[in-house]
Scaffold this motif. Structure first.
Motif, PDB file in Angstrom:
ATOM      1  N   PRO A  49      11.784   4.883  -0.027  1.00  8.07           N
ATOM      2  CA  PRO A  49      12.836   4.048  -0.641  1.00  8.07           C
ATOM      3  C   PRO A  49      12.373   3.225  -1.828  1.00  8.07           C
ATOM      4  O   PRO A  49      13.211   2.711  -2.571  1.00  8.07           O
ATOM      5  CB  PRO A  49      13.274   3.134   0.510  1.00  8.07           C
ATOM      6  N   GLY A  50      11.061   3.079  -2.022  1.00  7.16           N
ATOM      7  CA  GLY A  50      10.571   2.232  -3.101  1.00  7.16           C
ATOM      8  C   GLY A  50      10.392   2.919  -4.435  1.00  7.16           C
ATOM      9  O   GLY A  50      10.068   2.255  -5.434  1.00  7.16           O
ATOM     10  N   LEU A  51      10.608   4.220  -4.506  1.00  6.73           N
ATOM     11  CA  LEU A  51      10.416   4.929  -5.761  1.00  6.73           C
ATOM     12  C   LEU A  51      11.506   4.558  -6.762  1.00  6.73           C
ATOM     13  O   LEU A  51      12.683   4.431  -6.408  1.00  6.73           O
ATOM     14  CB  LEU A  51      10.408   6.438  -5.524  1.00  6.73           C
ATOM     15  N   ALA A  52      11.114   4.414  -8.007  1.00  2.60           N
ATOM     16  CA  ALA A  52      12.046   3.969  -9.041  1.00  2.60           C
ATOM     17  C   ALA A  52      13.189   4.945  -9.265  1.00  2.60           C
ATOM     18  O   ALA A  52      14.275   4.552  -9.693  1.00  2.60           O
ATOM     19  CB  ALA A  52      11.286   3.742 -10.350  1.00  2.60           C
ATOM     20  N   THR A  72       0.823  -1.208   0.000  1.00  3.82           N
ATOM     21  CA  THR A  72       0.000   0.000   0.000  1.00  3.82           C
ATOM     22  C   THR A  72       0.854   1.254   0.000  1.00  3.82           C
ATOM     23  O   THR A  72       0.555   2.225  -0.706  1.00  3.82           O
ATOM     24  CB  THR A  72      -0.935  -0.005   1.221  1.00  3.82           C
ATOM     25  N   ALA A  73       1.927   1.255   0.792  1.00  4.35           N
ATOM     26  CA  ALA A  73       2.818   2.418   0.845  1.00  4.35           C
ATOM     27  C   ALA A  73       3.405   2.710  -0.532  1.00  4.35           C
ATOM     28  O   ALA A  73       3.553   3.875  -0.927  1.00  4.35           O
ATOM     29  CB  ALA A  73       3.927   2.186   1.864  1.00  4.35           C
ATOM     30  N   GLN A  74       3.763   1.668  -1.274  1.00  4.54           N
ATOM     31  CA  GLN A  74       4.306   1.841  -2.624  1.00  4.54           C
ATOM     32  C   GLN A  74       3.284   2.550  -3.516  1.00  4.54           C
ATOM     33  O   GLN A  74       3.627   3.487  -4.253  1.00  4.54           O
ATOM     34  CB  GLN A  74       4.674   0.482  -3.210  1.00  4.54           C
ATOM     35  N   ALA A  75       2.040   2.105  -3.445  1.00  8.71           N
ATOM     36  CA  ALA A  75       0.985   2.712  -4.264  1.00  8.71           C
ATOM     37  C   ALA A  75       0.755   4.170  -3.873  1.00  8.71           C
ATOM     38  O   ALA A  75       0.588   5.041  -4.744  1.00  8.71           O
ATOM     39  CB  ALA A  75      -0.301   1.906  -4.132  1.00  8.71           C
ATOM     40  N   VAL A  76       0.749   4.443  -2.581  1.00 10.94           N
ATOM     41  CA  VAL A  76       0.543   5.812  -2.095  1.00 10.94           C
ATOM     42  C   VAL A  76       1.701   6.708  -2.528  1.00 10.94           C
ATOM     43  O   VAL A  76       1.497   7.836  -3.005  1.00 10.94           O
ATOM     44  CB  VAL A  76       0.382   5.821  -0.561  1.00 10.94           C
ATOM     45  N   ALA A  77       2.928   6.219  -2.377  1.00  5.78           N
ATOM     46  CA  ALA A  77       4.102   7.016  -2.746  1.00  5.78           C
ATOM     47  C   ALA A  77       4.101   7.325  -4.239  1.00  5.78           C
ATOM     48  O   ALA A  77       4.430   8.452  -4.651  1.00  5.78           O
ATOM     49  CB  ALA A  77       5.381   6.277  -2.358  1.00  5.78           C
ATOM     50  N   ALA A  88       6.894   0.565   5.006  1.00  8.82           N
ATOM     51  CA  ALA A  88       5.572   1.200   4.983  1.00  8.82           C
ATOM     52  C   ALA A  88       5.582   2.621   5.520  1.00  8.82           C
ATOM     53  O   ALA A  88       4.522   3.192   5.771  1.00  8.82           O
ATOM     54  CB  ALA A  88       4.581   0.357   5.778  1.00  8.82           C
ATOM     55  N   MET A  89       6.765   3.189   5.696  1.00  7.76           N
ATOM     56  CA  MET A  89       6.888   4.579   6.137  1.00  7.76           C
ATOM     57  C   MET A  89       7.266   5.470   4.954  1.00  7.76           C
ATOM     58  O   MET A  89       8.068   5.074   4.111  1.00  7.76           O
ATOM     59  CB  MET A  89       7.954   4.713   7.226  1.00  7.76           C
ATOM     60  N   LEU A  90       6.684   6.653   4.902  1.00 13.50           N
ATOM     61  CA  LEU A  90       7.091   7.654   3.929  1.00 13.50           C
ATOM     62  C   LEU A  90       6.851   9.025   4.517  1.00 13.50           C
ATOM     63  O   LEU A  90       6.175   9.174   5.543  1.00 13.50           O
ATOM     64  CB  LEU A  90       6.336   7.499   2.605  1.00 13.50           C
TER      65      LEU A  90
END
Length: 375
Positions: free
Chosen positions: A277-280, A257-262, A297-299
């Protein structure tokens, strides 16, 4: 074993009396001797040790791949006890960007006592190396950092610390052992606020230190734990153990979910910057892959227009809960600079977000309406 299996195996306790699958809670503060004045078990009084606390400590050591773990009444108590094990005149190196409570302890409690410290950008290897002195005893690392999610090269920092005769300590609260094991990356000690992801339900306060070696320094900290009385209650230990059972499943779902939100927030006209950290396009993407099993799951986001606009967005949210802390099943958001006080280095337009277990589309919809200008 895969982490989900390891978490369940590490928290399983066989009860020889009843065969109960769920371990009992041992609330007794004292333990009876037999007729020969001998203790039938290893327990004398609940401050030095307790069955539930010992079980939690073993579980934490297993999850982090350590020799032993020591549980405390809070994350702050764990940090404080570690610094208490040092001597006046010793020196600590810690990140410029990190949990403000660590800096507050050093500045308000230990600096007057004689402990010195240097704050440094841990992503600048040369700066870390030049900050280590003959009296440096601890290099304190936090990755991802709180609240800008800076990524620190643990292998390199640990090597620099060891070359200078210091211990490398990593606050692994945000990543959890489900995503990162600092002891496997040559760190010496791992710190957790078990209040956060390990318990996972915003209903218990706790902390822990996990050690790569059970040496004399470790034993000194265990002695301080007992003497100072900064210990968790049996029920608190039981709650953290219960939370660990679902840690892998929760963190995995929250990370998706955090990836989708970011990704939704990245490039939004109302957002100046997304720290995740998950952004391309993350500059440390290769390092993240090397030392983490996932971005977590933190941003945090930095809102265009400064602190005033950030607070406006904060007030418009309906699903996110405006509250301090992180790692629970509910999504939380806060204006971090308002919480941290005078020692804060957090940008005034930054909002810290802890993603929970709500559906991603609902959270994105809430953010979308809150970020709509002129609403």
């Amino acid at each position: 074993m895969h982490f989900d299996t390891l978490a369940l195996q590490a928290t399983h306790q066989h009860d020889p009396t009843t065969g109960a699958v769920v371990p009992p809670i041992h609330l007794s503060t004292t333990f009876e001797r037999n007729e020969a004045n001998e203790l039938p078990g290893n327990y004398l009084y609940a401050r030095p040790n307790n069955p539930n606390r010992e079980a939690l400590e073993r579980s934490l050591a297993t999850l982090e791949g350590g020799a032993t773990g020591i549980a405390f009444s809070s994350g702050q108590a764990a940090i404080m006890t570690l610094f208490q094990a040092l001597r006046p005149g010793d020196h600590v190196v810690l990140a410029h960007d990190g949990f403000y409570g660590t800096t507050s302890l050093l500045e308000d409690v230990f600096h007057p006592w004689g402990l010195t410290y240097t704050r440094v950008d841990m992503t600048n290897i040369d700066a870390v190396r030049s900050s280590i002195h003959e009296n440096t005893r601890i290099v304190w690392v936090e990755t991802p950092s709180n609240p800008t999610l800076a990524i620190v090269d643990l292998l390199t920092i640990a090597r620099i610390a060891h070359d200078g005769g210091a211990l490398c300590v990593c606050d692994n609260t945000w990543a959890t052992p489900a995503l990162q094991r600092p002891l496997d990356l040559n760190c010496d000690i791992v710190m957790h606020s078990t209040t956060k992801y390990l318990s996972g339900h915003s209903d218990v306060i706790g902390g822990a230190l996990i050690f790569k070696r059970n040496d004399t320094f470790t034993q000194r900290i265990r002695q301080l734990q007992s003497v100072s009385g900064a210990v968790p209650s049996p029920f608190d230990c039981w709650l953290v153990m219960r939370g660990i059972k679902t840690l892998g499943v929760r963190v995995r779902a929250q990370t998706i979910t955090a990836q989708a939100v970011a990704e939704f927030l990245d490039g939004h006209p109302m957002i100046e910057r997304v720290n995740y950290p998950g952004l391309a396009n993350h500059p440390d993407r290769q390092l993240i892959k090397q030392q983490m099993n996932g971005p977590g799951a933190m941003l945090s986001i930095q809102v265009t227009g400064g602190a005033e606009e950030a607070l406006t967005v904060l007030g418009r949210l309906r699903l996110f809960r405006r509250a301090t802390s992180l790692g629970g099943v509910e999504s939380l958001i806060e204006h971090r600079a308002s919480v941290e006080g005078p020692l804060s280095t957090t940008p005034p337009n930054l909002l810290r977000i802890s993603i929970g277990l709500e559906h991603a589309e609902d959270l994105i919809g809430d953010l979308a309406q809150a970020l709509t200008p002129g609403r």
